[in-house]
Design an enzyme around this catalytic site. Structure first.
Site, PDB file in Angstrom:
ATOM      1  CB  SER A  81      -0.918   0.027   1.212  1.00 51.57           C
ATOM      2  OG  SER A  81      -1.682  -1.157   1.266  1.00 51.57           O
TER       3      SER A  81
HETATM    4  C1  LIG Z   1      -3.000  -4.080  -0.840  1.00 52.63           C
HETATM    5  S1  LIG Z   1      -2.365  -5.667  -0.528  1.00 52.63           S
HETATM    6  C2  LIG Z   1      -1.827  -5.558   1.115  1.00 52.63           C
HETATM    7  C3  LIG Z   1      -0.736  -4.692   1.449  1.00 52.63           C
HETATM    8  C4  LIG Z   1      -0.072  -5.140   2.730  1.00 52.63           C
HETATM    9  N1  LIG Z   1      -0.844  -4.818   3.895  1.00 52.63           N
HETATM   10  C5  LIG Z   1       1.337  -4.637   2.789  1.00 52.63           C
HETATM   11  O1  LIG Z   1       1.718  -3.941   3.734  1.00 52.63           O
HETATM   12  O2  LIG Z   1       2.089  -4.994   1.867  1.00 52.63           O
HETATM   13  C6  LIG Z   1      -3.799  -6.682  -0.176  1.00 52.63           C
HETATM   14  C7  LIG Z   1      -3.474  -8.087   0.187  1.00 52.63           C
HETATM   15  O3  LIG Z   1      -4.683  -8.725   0.588  1.00 52.63           O
HETATM   16  C8  LIG Z   1      -4.620 -10.065   0.186  1.00 52.63           C
HETATM   17  N2  LIG Z   1      -5.986 -10.638   0.227  1.00 52.63           N
HETATM   18  C9  LIG Z   1      -6.997 -10.483  -0.666  1.00 52.63           C
HETATM   19  N3  LIG Z   1      -8.085 -11.164  -0.265  1.00 52.63           N
HETATM   20  C10 LIG Z   1      -7.750 -11.761   0.910  1.00 52.63           C
HETATM   21  C11 LIG Z   1      -8.444 -12.629   1.816  1.00 52.63           C
HETATM   22  N4  LIG Z   1      -9.687 -13.036   1.579  1.00 52.63           N
HETATM   23  N5  LIG Z   1      -7.800 -13.044   2.927  1.00 52.63           N
HETATM   24  C12 LIG Z   1      -6.508 -12.674   3.175  1.00 52.63           C
HETATM   25  N6  LIG Z   1      -5.791 -11.866   2.347  1.00 52.63           N
HETATM   26  C13 LIG Z   1      -6.413 -11.418   1.238  1.00 52.63           C
HETATM   27  C14 LIG Z   1      -4.001  -9.981  -1.194  1.00 52.63           C
HETATM   28  O4  LIG Z   1      -3.493 -11.211  -1.625  1.00 52.63           O
HETATM   29  C15 LIG Z   1      -2.940  -8.909  -0.971  1.00 52.63           C
HETATM   30  O5  LIG Z   1      -1.708  -9.473  -0.617  1.00 52.63           O
END
Ligand SMILES: C[S@@+](CC[C@H](N)C(=O)[O-])C[C@H]1O[C@@H](n2cnc3c(N)ncnc32)[C@H](O)[C@@H]1O
Length: 232
Positions: A81
């Site tokens: 992010s």
């Molecule tokens: C914007 S990225 C996160 C950024 C992260 N917080 C960082 O600091 O790098 C969103 C993440 O949510 C994960 N994601 C999407 N759906 C999800 C779910 N149902 N459960 C867990 N993770 C999920 C994606 O694979 C992705 O890695």
């Protein structure tokens, strides 16, 4: 001769590694000045952003942009992010240091590392196994002892460690999954980007009487996958 070598060694400039650490740190301090200009005021959040080396959480190809204020690709169609959003969300949780926090969407592990400096314990769930595994490894290598990473779908939360004082979603569902609302402690705060395409960053505050919902900011996050995709 030995003396000459010793003098040269002692007076030699910083090693390459020290130099680049210094330059990363300078870039990080500049980024935090920018975050202050953009309205981040919580001293603990600013300190955490000054401390956590974002460049370590970014793939080598993206590393030169690690301290620019925008999201970056981390592989598997996912992103780390934007620093402003990480700081804004962390500030909106109003953490005091004692909390148990659940993050849905570990991604690179960066936001979990920031949160780990602001609360007692972070539990974080990542649905993409490769990302979950590399975040887990990096977090261990870097010595963040109060972060536990689980690979799986975060839709059902993490019942074993519930209730949580704060819950943060870093992927956007169409609606906030009920199990996550159920796992939020009384007095707790839940933050989630909600919707499709452009989303609203929604803050839920749970009290004995009600669930107060406030729209904080329009945002764009990757969609929440897994069970959340079946929601109407
Ligand atoms: C914007 S990225 C996160 C950024 C992260 N917080 C960082 O600091 O790098 C969103 C993440 O949510 C994960 N994601 C999407 N759906 C999800 C779910 N149902 N459960 C867990 N993770 C999920 C994606 O694979 C992705 O890695």
């Amino acid at each position: 001769m030995t003396l000459l070598i010793a003098i040269l060694f002692l007076s030699s400039p910083l090693s390459c590694q020290q130099q680049s650490e210094k330059s990363w740190q300078e870039q990080r301090l500049k980024l935090v000045e920018h975050l202050e200009e953009k309205g981040i005021t919580d001293a603990a959040v600013l300190d955490a952003m000054r401390t956590v080396p974002r460049h370590r959480f970014v793939p080598a190809l993206q590393r030169s942009s690690a301290y620019a204020d925008h999201p970056l690709p981390i592989g598997h169609g996912q992103t780390i992010s934007q620093p402003f959003i990480v700081a804004f969300m962390s500030q909106a949780l109003k953490l005091t240091g004692d909390e148990k926090v659940l993050e849905i969407g570990t991604g690179s592990g960066y936001h979990a590392a920031v949160l780990s400096l602001l609360c007692d314990q972070v539990y974080t769930i990542e649905i993409v196994p490769e990302l979950g595994r590399s975040a887990k490894k990096l977090i261990a290598e870097m010595g963040y002892e109060n972060i536990e990473v689980k690979i799986g779908d975060g839709y059902q939360g993490w019942i074993k460690h519930a209730p949580f004082d704060a819950i943060i979603l870093t992927a956007a569902p169409k609606k906030i999954p009920q199990p996550l609302i159920d796992q939020l402690n009384l007095g707790g705060r839940l933050l989630a980007p909600v919707g499709e395409g452009w989303q609203e960053l929604v803050l839920l505050e749970k009290t004995e009487e009600r669930l107060k919902e406030t729209n904080l900011l329009p945002v764009v996050f990757v969609p929440m996958t897994g069970e959340a995709e079946k929601m109407k």
